[in-house]
Design an enzyme around this catalytic site. Structure first.
Site, PDB file in Angstrom:
ATOM      1  N   LYS A  13     -57.158   2.975 -54.572  1.00 39.43           N
ATOM      2  CA  LYS A  13     -57.388   2.999 -53.124  1.00 39.43           C
ATOM      3  C   LYS A  13     -57.170   4.387 -52.539  1.00 39.43           C
ATOM      4  CE  LYS A  13     -54.322  -0.134 -51.923  1.00 39.43           C
ATOM      5  NZ  LYS A  13     -53.802  -0.626 -53.198  1.00 39.43           N
ATOM      6  N   ARG A  88     -50.626  -5.437 -45.552  1.00 43.34           N
ATOM      7  CA  ARG A  88     -50.198  -5.964 -46.843  1.00 43.34           C
ATOM      8  C   ARG A  88     -49.556  -7.332 -46.725  1.00 43.34           C
ATOM      9  NH1 ARG A  88     -49.395  -0.587 -49.498  1.00 43.34           N
ATOM     10  NH2 ARG A  88     -48.942  -0.900 -51.691  1.00 43.34           N
ATOM     11  N   ARG A 127     -50.070   7.526 -64.190  1.00 46.07           N
ATOM     12  CA  ARG A 127     -50.378   8.297 -62.980  1.00 46.07           C
ATOM     13  C   ARG A 127     -49.349   9.403 -62.745  1.00 46.07           C
ATOM     14  NH1 ARG A 127     -51.761   5.177 -57.493  1.00 46.07           N
ATOM     15  NH2 ARG A 127     -49.607   4.488 -57.480  1.00 46.07           N
ATOM     16  N   ARG A 159     -44.251   8.903 -59.729  1.00 49.74           N
ATOM     17  CA  ARG A 159     -43.615   8.204 -58.609  1.00 49.74           C
ATOM     18  C   ARG A 159     -42.598   7.203 -59.148  1.00 49.74           C
ATOM     19  NH1 ARG A 159     -48.567   6.128 -54.906  1.00 49.74           N
ATOM     20  NH2 ARG A 159     -47.218   4.311 -54.901  1.00 49.74           N
ATOM     21  N   ARG A 170     -44.218  -4.951 -58.284  1.00 46.91           N
ATOM     22  CA  ARG A 170     -45.261  -4.695 -57.272  1.00 46.91           C
ATOM     23  C   ARG A 170     -46.415  -5.680 -57.429  1.00 46.91           C
ATOM     24  NH1 ARG A 170     -46.604   1.369 -58.008  1.00 46.91           N
ATOM     25  NH2 ARG A 170     -48.060   1.079 -56.287  1.00 46.91           N
TER      26      ARG A 170
HETATM   27  P1  AMP Z   1     -48.717   2.626 -51.868  1.00 49.09           P
HETATM   28  O1  AMP Z   1     -48.690   4.099 -51.924  1.00 49.09           O
HETATM   29  O2  AMP Z   1     -49.731   2.089 -50.900  1.00 49.09           O
HETATM   30  O3  AMP Z   1     -48.826   1.993 -53.235  1.00 49.09           O
HETATM   31  O4  AMP Z   1     -47.304   2.157 -51.279  1.00 49.09           O
HETATM   32  C1  AMP Z   1     -46.107   2.452 -51.950  1.00 49.09           C
HETATM   33  C2  AMP Z   1     -44.971   1.569 -51.423  1.00 49.09           C
HETATM   34  O5  AMP Z   1     -44.792   1.801 -50.019  1.00 49.09           O
HETATM   35  C3  AMP Z   1     -45.206   0.062 -51.534  1.00 49.09           C
HETATM   36  O6  AMP Z   1     -44.889  -0.452 -52.811  1.00 49.09           O
HETATM   37  C4  AMP Z   1     -44.281  -0.444 -50.438  1.00 49.09           C
HETATM   38  O7  AMP Z   1     -42.935  -0.402 -50.842  1.00 49.09           O
HETATM   39  C5  AMP Z   1     -44.455   0.607 -49.347  1.00 49.09           C
HETATM   40  N1  AMP Z   1     -45.573   0.246 -48.441  1.00 49.09           N
HETATM   41  C6  AMP Z   1     -46.750   0.914 -48.276  1.00 49.09           C
HETATM   42  N2  AMP Z   1     -47.547   0.297 -47.387  1.00 49.09           N
HETATM   43  C7  AMP Z   1     -46.855  -0.806 -46.975  1.00 49.09           C
HETATM   44  C8  AMP Z   1     -47.142  -1.873 -46.095  1.00 49.09           C
HETATM   45  N3  AMP Z   1     -48.305  -1.940 -45.431  1.00 49.09           N
HETATM   46  N4  AMP Z   1     -46.198  -2.827 -45.930  1.00 49.09           N
HETATM   47  C9  AMP Z   1     -45.015  -2.770 -46.570  1.00 49.09           C
HETATM   48  N5  AMP Z   1     -44.689  -1.816 -47.438  1.00 49.09           N
HETATM   49  C10 AMP Z   1     -45.586  -0.818 -47.647  1.00 49.09           C
END
Ligand code: AMP
Length: 214
Positions: A13, A88, A127, A159, A170
């Site tokens: 994404k 989410r 990654r 990360r 996740r």
């Molecule tokens: P991402 O980079 O989108 O994979 O997000 C990394 C982490 O940030 C996720 O595993 C969540 O812990 C937090 N996070 C990102 N977006 C959201 C969201 N919309 N709602 C809740 N937690 C989020």
């Protein structure tokens, strides 16, 4: 143009949202990036979010909804935006509906990127992200000579939430809390599915077609 890019962890994404935002000249809004930036700057928000993120859990709805409400008011969002990693949960999707209704805007497309879980697991553990320019690489496809970013020479790192145990968590969280959001948009006939497998250009091509085809 308003696009919601939806999909499981590691589907690509972030990479695709960045490309599409350039292509359509719209803002790229990624809650994960905003939260990681807050952590890097040691802000209160960052401190609060870090515990959840390191465990692979979602940050509480009120926190991320607040972030999005503020971000959507920024100038660059006026021309349209692509949401990456939000909503989410159903509560976030409903909050977003209210924000859009109040602003009198409407989502053009919710595009769901689909890839098999086993493939995603391999992708995520491979990654690497550049600490300096934020570019994303993958040990499986990018020819990286060392631990430095081929674009800017910055340090590449993994990360915390890309470790195997965290990734498992996740995926569980995705199944339980985020998958229903897919149904939420599907029931409203807003969802378009796109095969997320293949090289970056091929996937961008499919996404562009899905976005333009409304
Ligand atoms: P991402 O980079 O989108 O994979 O997000 C990394 C982490 O940030 C996720 O595993 C969540 O812990 C937090 N996070 C990102 N977006 C959201 C969201 N919309 N709602 C809740 N937690 C989020």
């Amino acid at each position: 143009m308003i696009i919601i890019l939806f999909g499981p962890p590691g589907v690509g994404k972030g990479t695709q949202a960045k490309i599409l935002s350039g292509k359509f000249n719209i803002a790229h809004i990624a809650t994960g990036d905003i939260l990681r930036e807050a952590i890097a700057h040691g802000t209160e928000l960052g401190k609060r979010a870090k515990n959840y993120m390191d465990r692979g859990e979602l940050v509480p709805d009120d926190v991320v909804i607040g972030i999005i409400e503020a971000r959507l008011k920024e100038k660059d969002a006026a021309n349209g935006f692509i949401l990456d990693g939000f909503p989410r949960t159903i509560m976030q999707a409903e909050a977003l509906d209210r924000v859009f209704a109040k602003a009198g805007v409407k989502v053009d497309r919710v595009v769901s990127m689909e890839v098999d879980k086993d493939i995603l697991m391999d992708r995520l553990t491979s990654r690497r992200v550049c600490r300096n320019c934020g570019s994303i690489f993958n040990l499986l496809v990018d020819k990286l000579d060392g631990a430095l970013c081929p674009k800017c020479g910055g340090e590449l790192y993994q990360r915390d939430d890309d470790r195997r145990e965290t990734i498992e968590r996740r995926f569980e969280v995705y199944q339980k809390q985020t998958k229903p959001v897919r149904e939420f948009y599907s029931a409203k006939k807003m969802l378009v599915e796109v095969d997320g497998l293949g090289d970056i250009e091929a996937v961008t091509g499919r996404l562009t077609k899905a976005v333009k085809g409304y």
